[in-house]
Design an enzyme around this catalytic site. Structure first.
Site, PDB file in Angstrom:
ATOM      1  N   ASP A  84       4.043  11.098   2.184  1.00 22.02           N
ATOM      2  CA  ASP A  84       5.263  10.294   2.193  1.00 22.02           C
ATOM      3  C   ASP A  84       5.259   9.388   3.416  1.00 22.02           C
ATOM      4  O   ASP A  84       5.064   9.835   4.539  1.00 22.02           O
ATOM      5  CB  ASP A  84       6.496  11.212   2.268  1.00 22.02           C
ATOM      6  CG  ASP A  84       7.785  10.409   2.363  1.00 22.02           C
ATOM      7  OD1 ASP A  84       8.195   9.843   1.329  1.00 22.02           O
ATOM      8  OD2 ASP A  84       8.355  10.309   3.469  1.00 22.02           O
ATOM      9  N   TYR A 139       8.465   3.019   9.017  1.00 19.06           N
ATOM     10  CA  TYR A 139       7.820   3.881  10.013  1.00 19.06           C
ATOM     11  C   TYR A 139       6.796   3.086  10.825  1.00 19.06           C
ATOM     12  O   TYR A 139       5.789   2.602  10.281  1.00 19.06           O
ATOM     13  CB  TYR A 139       7.116   5.082   9.350  1.00 19.06           C
ATOM     14  CG  TYR A 139       8.042   6.034   8.612  1.00 19.06           C
ATOM     15  CD1 TYR A 139       9.424   5.992   8.789  1.00 19.06           C
ATOM     16  CD2 TYR A 139       7.537   6.985   7.727  1.00 19.06           C
ATOM     17  CE1 TYR A 139      10.271   6.852   8.105  1.00 19.06           C
ATOM     18  CE2 TYR A 139       8.378   7.854   7.035  1.00 19.06           C
ATOM     19  CZ  TYR A 139       9.742   7.772   7.235  1.00 19.06           C
ATOM     20  OH  TYR A 139      10.577   8.617   6.556  1.00 19.06           O
TER      21      TYR A 139
HETATM   22  P1  NAP Z   1       9.867  18.126  10.259  1.00 17.56           P
HETATM   23  O1  NAP Z   1       8.789  17.977   9.280  1.00 17.56           O
HETATM   24  O2  NAP Z   1      11.006  19.031   9.968  1.00 17.56           O
HETATM   25  O3  NAP Z   1       9.293  18.570  11.692  1.00 17.56           O
HETATM   26  C1  NAP Z   1       8.220  17.918  12.300  1.00 17.56           C
HETATM   27  C2  NAP Z   1       7.979  18.600  13.636  1.00 17.56           C
HETATM   28  O4  NAP Z   1       7.600  19.960  13.396  1.00 17.56           O
HETATM   29  C3  NAP Z   1       6.853  17.973  14.437  1.00 17.56           C
HETATM   30  O5  NAP Z   1       7.241  18.007  15.807  1.00 17.56           O
HETATM   31  C4  NAP Z   1       5.671  18.906  14.188  1.00 17.56           C
HETATM   32  O6  NAP Z   1       4.770  18.970  15.288  1.00 17.56           O
HETATM   33  C5  NAP Z   1       6.381  20.237  14.070  1.00 17.56           C
HETATM   34  N1  NAP Z   1       5.599  21.175  13.235  1.00 17.56           N
HETATM   35  C6  NAP Z   1       4.955  20.924  12.058  1.00 17.56           C
HETATM   36  N2  NAP Z   1       4.358  22.037  11.594  1.00 17.56           N
HETATM   37  C7  NAP Z   1       4.634  23.016  12.495  1.00 17.56           C
HETATM   38  C8  NAP Z   1       4.275  24.376  12.584  1.00 17.56           C
HETATM   39  N3  NAP Z   1       3.540  24.970  11.641  1.00 17.56           N
HETATM   40  N4  NAP Z   1       4.707  25.090  13.649  1.00 17.56           N
HETATM   41  C9  NAP Z   1       5.472  24.505  14.612  1.00 17.56           C
HETATM   42  N5  NAP Z   1       5.849  23.208  14.591  1.00 17.56           N
HETATM   43  C10 NAP Z   1       5.421  22.464  13.531  1.00 17.56           C
HETATM   44  O7  NAP Z   1      10.531  16.708  10.642  1.00 17.56           O
HETATM   45  P2  NAP Z   1      10.439  15.200  10.149  1.00 17.56           P
HETATM   46  O8  NAP Z   1       9.205  14.530  10.589  1.00 17.56           O
HETATM   47  O9  NAP Z   1      11.753  14.588  10.524  1.00 17.56           O
HETATM   48  O10 NAP Z   1      10.474  15.297   8.539  1.00 17.56           O
HETATM   49  C11 NAP Z   1       9.312  15.307   7.742  1.00 17.56           C
HETATM   50  C12 NAP Z   1       9.111  14.000   7.026  1.00 17.56           C
HETATM   51  O11 NAP Z   1      10.241  13.679   6.212  1.00 17.56           O
HETATM   52  C13 NAP Z   1       8.998  12.769   7.929  1.00 17.56           C
HETATM   53  O12 NAP Z   1       7.760  12.726   8.617  1.00 17.56           O
HETATM   54  C14 NAP Z   1       9.235  11.671   6.937  1.00 17.56           C
HETATM   55  O13 NAP Z   1       8.082  11.445   6.128  1.00 17.56           O
HETATM   56  C15 NAP Z   1      10.367  12.276   6.112  1.00 17.56           C
HETATM   57  N6  NAP Z   1      11.705  11.862   6.595  1.00 17.56           N
HETATM   58  C16 NAP Z   1      12.454  11.075   5.769  1.00 17.56           C
HETATM   59  C17 NAP Z   1      13.701  10.642   6.169  1.00 17.56           C
HETATM   60  C18 NAP Z   1      14.490   9.777   5.244  1.00 17.56           C
HETATM   61  O14 NAP Z   1      15.488   9.193   5.649  1.00 17.56           O
HETATM   62  N7  NAP Z   1      14.077   9.683   3.992  1.00 17.56           N
HETATM   63  C19 NAP Z   1      14.249  11.024   7.417  1.00 17.56           C
HETATM   64  C20 NAP Z   1      13.474  11.866   8.210  1.00 17.56           C
HETATM   65  C21 NAP Z   1      12.220  12.281   7.795  1.00 17.56           C
HETATM   66  P3  NAP Z   1       3.409  18.088  15.375  1.00 17.56           P
HETATM   67  O15 NAP Z   1       3.692  16.767  14.728  1.00 17.56           O
HETATM   68  O16 NAP Z   1       3.142  18.041  16.816  1.00 17.56           O
HETATM   69  O17 NAP Z   1       2.324  18.833  14.619  1.00 17.56           O
END
Ligand code: NAP
Length: 296
Positions: free
Chosen positions: A77, A82
């Site tokens: 995604d 981004y």
């Molecule tokens: P998330 O996936 O909830 O959390 C990401 C964080 O968790 C990063 O700091 C990552 O660290 C850490 N992490 C990942 N795997 C882990 C594990 N096994 N153990 C410990 N920590 C871990 O947050 P997000 O990036 O906000 O959400 C995911 C995706 O959703 C986004 O990247 C984006 O594609 C999408 N999104 C969409 C919207 C929207 O408005 N549609 C808004 C927000 C997000 P590292 O990166 O250092 O590995």
């Protein structure tokens, strides 16, 4: 609840222990909306990926996403927003030579929702991704100043032109989702990407049930609470029982309900590997409910 919570999922054959490039466990797929398309229950988010100016960091991010693909999380995604397109460029590098085996989802920003702007934004995304089609094109946020019919007429044209396979929305309320569905006419609205995690369960007050009833896939974003889940959100006894980390149980929990898939973001390879193992065994219904009853 009672009935099998993962009915509708396909449990794909256990991956060989002899193949070190593959996760030990089960890859799980779900149908995307009312379509016949099967998507991995765990995909990969890319917010804050690609925008770095440090070459080593960029290489590490690329390697992490490639590892995720090897482990079966073949659903990426991204969004034009981004890193101002840099995330899409990095995704393009990651999927090069492998395009047809990856489900590529991107998003159009709300300021680009007038008819002609959608068409132009899509062409720019296709170019940055280096692909001829997008699997899922999503409206990133609703824009009340632009009629949804106008936006969706452009989406219909993109589908007819073969540039987009499926249309989704993101951050849409029940009412907005219903209007988006109506505006799409004969094309089925495939998904609504919304925040859903152990620490943000607001969709459980109506949107989740609506999407399940309408068979619109919920794509859970920030499923790891952006990496800051409180340790006591899951009883310690369950971490021991399932031999899983907190992140793994959190992903297992968030994708327990029918019609929900998740897109955790991991820029670190070890996080990616850990996440890929999250569904190797499923929480029982009583344990799912026990976690659901924890204060959040
Ligand atoms: P998330 O996936 O909830 O959390 C990401 C964080 O968790 C990063 O700091 C990552 O660290 C850490 N992490 C990942 N795997 C882990 C594990 N096994 N153990 C410990 N920590 C871990 O947050 P997000 O990036 O906000 O959400 C995911 C995706 O959703 C986004 O990247 C984006 O594609 C999408 N999104 C969409 C919207 C929207 O408005 N549609 C808004 C927000 C997000 P590292 O990166 O250092 O590995």
């Amino acid at each position: 609840m009672g009935s099998n919570p993962i009915a509708g999922s396909l449990l794909i054959a256990r991956i060989s222990k002899d193949n070190p490039s593959r996760a030990e466990g089960l890859l799980e797929y779900r149908l995307l909306g009312r379509t016949n398309e099967r998507v991995p229950v765990l995909g990969m988010g890319t917010w804050r990926i690609g925008s770095t100016r440090a070459p080593a960091e960029r290489t590490a991010q690329t390697e992490a996403l490639k590892r995720g693909l090897e482990l079966g999380m073949a659903f990426i995604d991204t969004a034009e927003f981004y890193g101002d397109g840099e995330s899409e460029r990095l995704v393009g590098e990651v999927i090069k030579g492998n395009r047809d085996s990856v489900f590529v989802a991107t998003k159009v920003w709300p300021s680009n929702l007038h008819h002609d702007d959608v068409l132009l934004a899509c062409d720019r995304s296709l170019k940055r991704l280096g692909v001829s089609y997008i699997d899922l094109y999503q409206i990133h946020w609703p824009n009340p100043r632009i009629p949804i019919r106008e936006t969706m007429s452009a989406m219909q044209e993109l589908v007819a032109a073969g540039k987009v396979r499926h249309v989704g929305v993101s951050n849409f309320s029940v009412d907005e989702t219903r209007k988006a569905q109506e505006a799409l006419g004969r094309i089925e609205l495939a998904s609504n990407q919304v925040e859903y995690s152990l620490t943000n369960r607001s969709i459980e007050s109506g949107l989740l049930q609506f999407c399940q009833k309408e068979r619109i896939t919920v794509i859970a974003y920030s499923p790891l609470g952006q990496g800051v889940l409180p340790i006591d959100i899951v009883p310690e006894s369950l971490l021991t029982k399932y031999r899983m980390t907190l992140a793994q149980l959190a992903l297992n929990w968030v994708t327990f309900r029918e019609g929900v898939v998740a897109i955790p973001k991991a820029a670190k390879k070890e996080h990616m590997e850990e996440n890929a193992e999250s569904l190797s065994r499923r929480l029982s219904t009583p344990d799912y409910e026990l976690i659901a009853r924890q204060p959040h």
